[in-house]
Write a protein that holds these residues in place. Structure first.
Motif, PDB file in Angstrom:
ATOM      1  N   THR A 117       0.818  -1.214   0.000  1.00 10.02           N
ATOM      2  CA  THR A 117       0.000   0.000   0.000  1.00 10.02           C
ATOM      3  C   THR A 117       0.846   1.255   0.000  1.00 10.02           C
ATOM      4  OG1 THR A 117      -0.051  -0.065   2.378  1.00 10.02           O
ATOM      5  CG2 THR A 117      -1.889  -1.078   1.235  1.00 10.02           C
ATOM      6  N   LYS A 118       2.141   1.112   0.264  1.00 16.39           N
ATOM      7  CA  LYS A 118       2.988   2.294   0.348  1.00 16.39           C
ATOM      8  C   LYS A 118       3.519   2.657  -1.044  1.00 16.39           C
ATOM      9  CE  LYS A 118       3.971   1.339   5.053  1.00 16.39           C
ATOM     10  NZ  LYS A 118       2.655   1.046   5.435  1.00 16.39           N
TER      11      LYS A 118
ATOM     12  N   GLY B  31      -5.459   1.344   0.221  1.00 16.57           N
ATOM     13  CA  GLY B  31      -4.157   1.854   0.627  1.00 16.57           C
ATOM     14  C   GLY B  31      -4.051   3.362   0.690  1.00 16.57           C
ATOM     15  N   TRP B  32      -5.155   4.066   0.501  1.00 19.26           N
ATOM     16  CA  TRP B  32      -5.087   5.535   0.558  1.00 19.26           C
ATOM     17  C   TRP B  32      -4.988   6.043   1.985  1.00 19.26           C
ATOM     18  CZ3 TRP B  32      -4.958   9.517  -3.093  1.00 19.26           C
ATOM     19  CH2 TRP B  32      -4.893   9.069  -4.418  1.00 19.26           C
ATOM     20  N   ALA B  33      -5.530   5.308   2.931  1.00 18.24           N
ATOM     21  CA  ALA B  33      -5.451   5.748   4.324  1.00 18.24           C
ATOM     22  C   ALA B  33      -4.706   4.709   5.143  1.00 18.24           C
ATOM     23  CB  ALA B  33      -6.851   5.964   4.891  1.00 18.24           C
ATOM     24  N   GLN B  34      -3.571   5.122   5.727  1.00 19.30           N
ATOM     25  CA  GLN B  34      -2.811   4.240   6.604  1.00 19.30           C
ATOM     26  C   GLN B  34      -2.549   4.970   7.910  1.00 19.30           C
ATOM     27  OE1 GLN B  34       0.733   3.649   4.221  1.00 19.30           O
ATOM     28  NE2 GLN B  34      -0.642   3.831   2.491  1.00 19.30           N
ATOM     29  N   PRO B  35      -2.737   4.288   9.036  1.00 18.88           N
ATOM     30  CA  PRO B  35      -2.480   4.961  10.310  1.00 18.88           C
ATOM     31  C   PRO B  35      -0.998   4.966  10.659  1.00 18.88           C
ATOM     32  CG  PRO B  35      -3.308   2.753  10.698  1.00 18.88           C
ATOM     33  CD  PRO B  35      -3.227   2.915   9.209  1.00 18.88           C
ATOM     34  N   TYR B  36      -0.504   6.085  11.146  1.00 15.81           N
ATOM     35  CA  TYR B  36       0.866   6.159  11.673  1.00 15.81           C
ATOM     36  C   TYR B  36       0.788   6.578  13.126  1.00 15.81           C
ATOM     37  CZ  TYR B  36       2.662   5.528   7.020  1.00 15.81           C
ATOM     38  OH  TYR B  36       2.957   5.004   5.793  1.00 15.81           O
ATOM     39  N   SER B 151      -4.334  11.132   7.812  1.00 14.18           N
ATOM     40  CA  SER B 151      -4.446  11.948   9.025  1.00 14.18           C
ATOM     41  C   SER B 151      -5.733  11.622   9.760  1.00 14.18           C
ATOM     42  CB  SER B 151      -4.431  13.436   8.678  1.00 14.18           C
ATOM     43  OG  SER B 151      -3.203  13.787   8.118  1.00 14.18           O
ATOM     44  N   LEU B 152      -6.845  11.531   9.002  1.00 13.94           N
ATOM     45  CA  LEU B 152      -8.127  11.188   9.627  1.00 13.94           C
ATOM     46  C   LEU B 152      -8.024   9.839  10.341  1.00 13.94           C
ATOM     47  CD1 LEU B 152     -10.736  12.247   6.922  1.00 13.94           C
ATOM     48  CD2 LEU B 152     -10.290  13.299   9.135  1.00 13.94           C
ATOM     49  N   PHE B 153      -7.408   8.882   9.654  1.00 13.65           N
ATOM     50  CA  PHE B 153      -7.285   7.526  10.191  1.00 13.65           C
ATOM     51  C   PHE B 153      -6.448   7.539  11.481  1.00 13.65           C
ATOM     52  CE2 PHE B 153      -6.733   2.909   8.481  1.00 13.65           C
ATOM     53  CZ  PHE B 153      -7.643   2.489   9.437  1.00 13.65           C
TER      54      PHE B 153
END
Lengths: 274, 171
Positions: A117-118, B31-36, B151-153
């Protein structure tokens, strides 16, 4: 001089930020150089071990898919066995073949960590120098081309997959032999692009793309199918999208291919291009 | 004060493991939203932490992440920027009499203030991070899209942590 010290003391926060930021940017730019460093291999050792532990737990969740892939490939191999062929002509006698020499050797390996996904994706394999792995070995799965090994530690290898902006592969259109360069634009992990195929090439949607023989890859490893090929106004090259055969969301067992004649080819090429 | 640092260090280790083992596998919308979430360890540092150690902490936290994602320098740079922005963001939303508590939280700052504080920092970090990741490919709008959705995630996870730790004030 006093003023200078006072300046540094008062703006230490900003100066510190800029200095550390320069270090970060230096690391980003020297990515390839950094991959060969001992420090990076040491960090691979730690992250690889943690990934291996994780895979030991999550492996069970994917047994179904892994089994299916292996069974399918076994079937393919059985099809190639001598027993699978009927004898049509008894005039030929098989003799021990000394005309051929092994050029490519396949090693099996398991994927213990991967991302898709990255933008900067990577794959970690569970074998390294101890298992005979070296940088610049080709990595394929049962479905087709996966990527290329960029760095190895004792027990782990890092693969630069197709879906990484820094990767590029020399490919050709099957049966038509137009050459091009496979790259990835970072948008969709199922679709890659081919650059540098000349305008006059007669391609059609659905044509198979395979690897071109190089010092790393054998010829004919499937890569994907052409999804679209468009003319670009004012360019000499076609704009080609390829639907990749390998499903990067679902990849467990891979083969690394060693070209036993790489050294020979590299040295003669180095001499020839001088 | 020392015990707060030890707690922060343990919190950081837990967050990095959580990030590496679980959250790196999580994504929404193709894959557009990933949490960090690992940056929460910087966001949740005590307010009185000296500015000069804030930067090395941020840098090293990012470098640790880079080790696992094989992106040398990228997380380090983004987390460093987050650490750099933190005192300025805190200053801009500080009430005149100053905050009472040591640790930024909904309890100590109030819901809206905390949301602004963490939201701004997460946004800065994610914009910087995805800007760097997509820099070579030049896809500016793809980078911004990834940054906003991610960011939302991330914020969802941060607020979840806040709600769960609200009753337990010692965290």
């Amino acid at each position: 001089m006093k003023n200078l010290f006072r300046f540094f003391y008062q703006n230490g926060f900003v100066i510190g930020f800029i200095l550390l930021q320069i270090i970060s940017i230096w690391l980003i730019i020297n990515y390839t150089y950094f991959q060969q460093s001992k420090l990076y291999q040491a960090s691979n050792y730690i992250s690889g071990n943690i990934s291996a532990k994780k895979t030991a737990i999550t492996d069970y969740l994917y047994l179904d898919d892994a089994n299916r892939q292996l069974v399918e490939e076994n079937a393919e191999l059985k099809n190639d066995k001598v027993e699978s062929f009927a004898i049509v002509n008894k005039d030929y006698v098989v003799i021990n073949d000394t005309l051929r020499k092994i050029k490519y050797r396949h090693y099996t390996s398991k994927v213990i960590n991967s991302t898709y996904t990255k933008v900067e994706n990577f794959i970690t394999l569970n074998k390294g120098t101890i298992g005979g792995f070296k940088p610049n070995m080709a990595v394929i799965s049962a479905d087709g081309l996966v990527g290329i090994i960029t760095s190895v530690s004792d027990n782990f290898s890092i693969v630069l997959p197709i879906i990484h902006p820094r990767s590029w592969f020399s490919v050709q259109v099957k049966h038509k032999h137009y050459f091009g360069i496979l790259k990835w634009d970072g948008k969709n992990f199922n679709i890659a692009q081919i650059a540098e195929v000349a305008n006059h090439a007669e391609l059609s949607v659905g044509d198979t793309i395979e690897t071109r023989e190089s010092d790393i890859f054998p010829e004919g490893i499937p890569v994907g199918k052409i999804m679209s090929a468009e003319y670009v106004e004012g360019s000499n090259f076609l704009d080609i999208s390829v639907d990749l055969f390998v499903d990067f969301t679902n990849i467990y067992y891979v083969y690394a291919i060693e070209n036993m004649m790489k050294l020979e080819q590299d040295s003669i090429e180095l001499e020839g291009y001088k | 004060m020392i015990s707060t640092y030890i707690k922060s260090a343990i919190g950081f280790a837990v967050l990095v493991l959580l990030q590496v083992l679980i959250l790196n596998e999580v994504s929404l919308f193709d894959g557009w939203a990933q949490p960090y979430l690992y940056i929460y360890s910087i966001i949740a540092l005590p307010m009185q932490i000296p500015k000069r150690i804030l930067l090395p902490i941020g840098f090293l936290a990012g470098l640790t992440m880079d080790m696992f994602t094989h992106t040398p320098g990228i997380h380090a740079s983004a987390t460093l920027t987050l650490a750099f922005a933190r005192p300025y963001v805190l200053k801009s939303i500080r009430p005149r009499e100053g905050f009472e508590s040591f640790v930024p939280s909904i309890n100590s700052m109030g819901g809206i203030k905390y949301f602004t504080y963490s939201g701004l920092l997460v946004l800065i970090h994610h914009l910087w991070l995805f800007g760097l990741l997509y820099f070579s490919s030049g896809l500016l709008f793809v980078a911004i899209g990834h940054a906003l959705l991610s960011s939302l995630f991330t914020m969802v996870f941060i607020l979840l942590i806040q709600f769960f730790s609200q009753t337990n004030k010692s965290f």
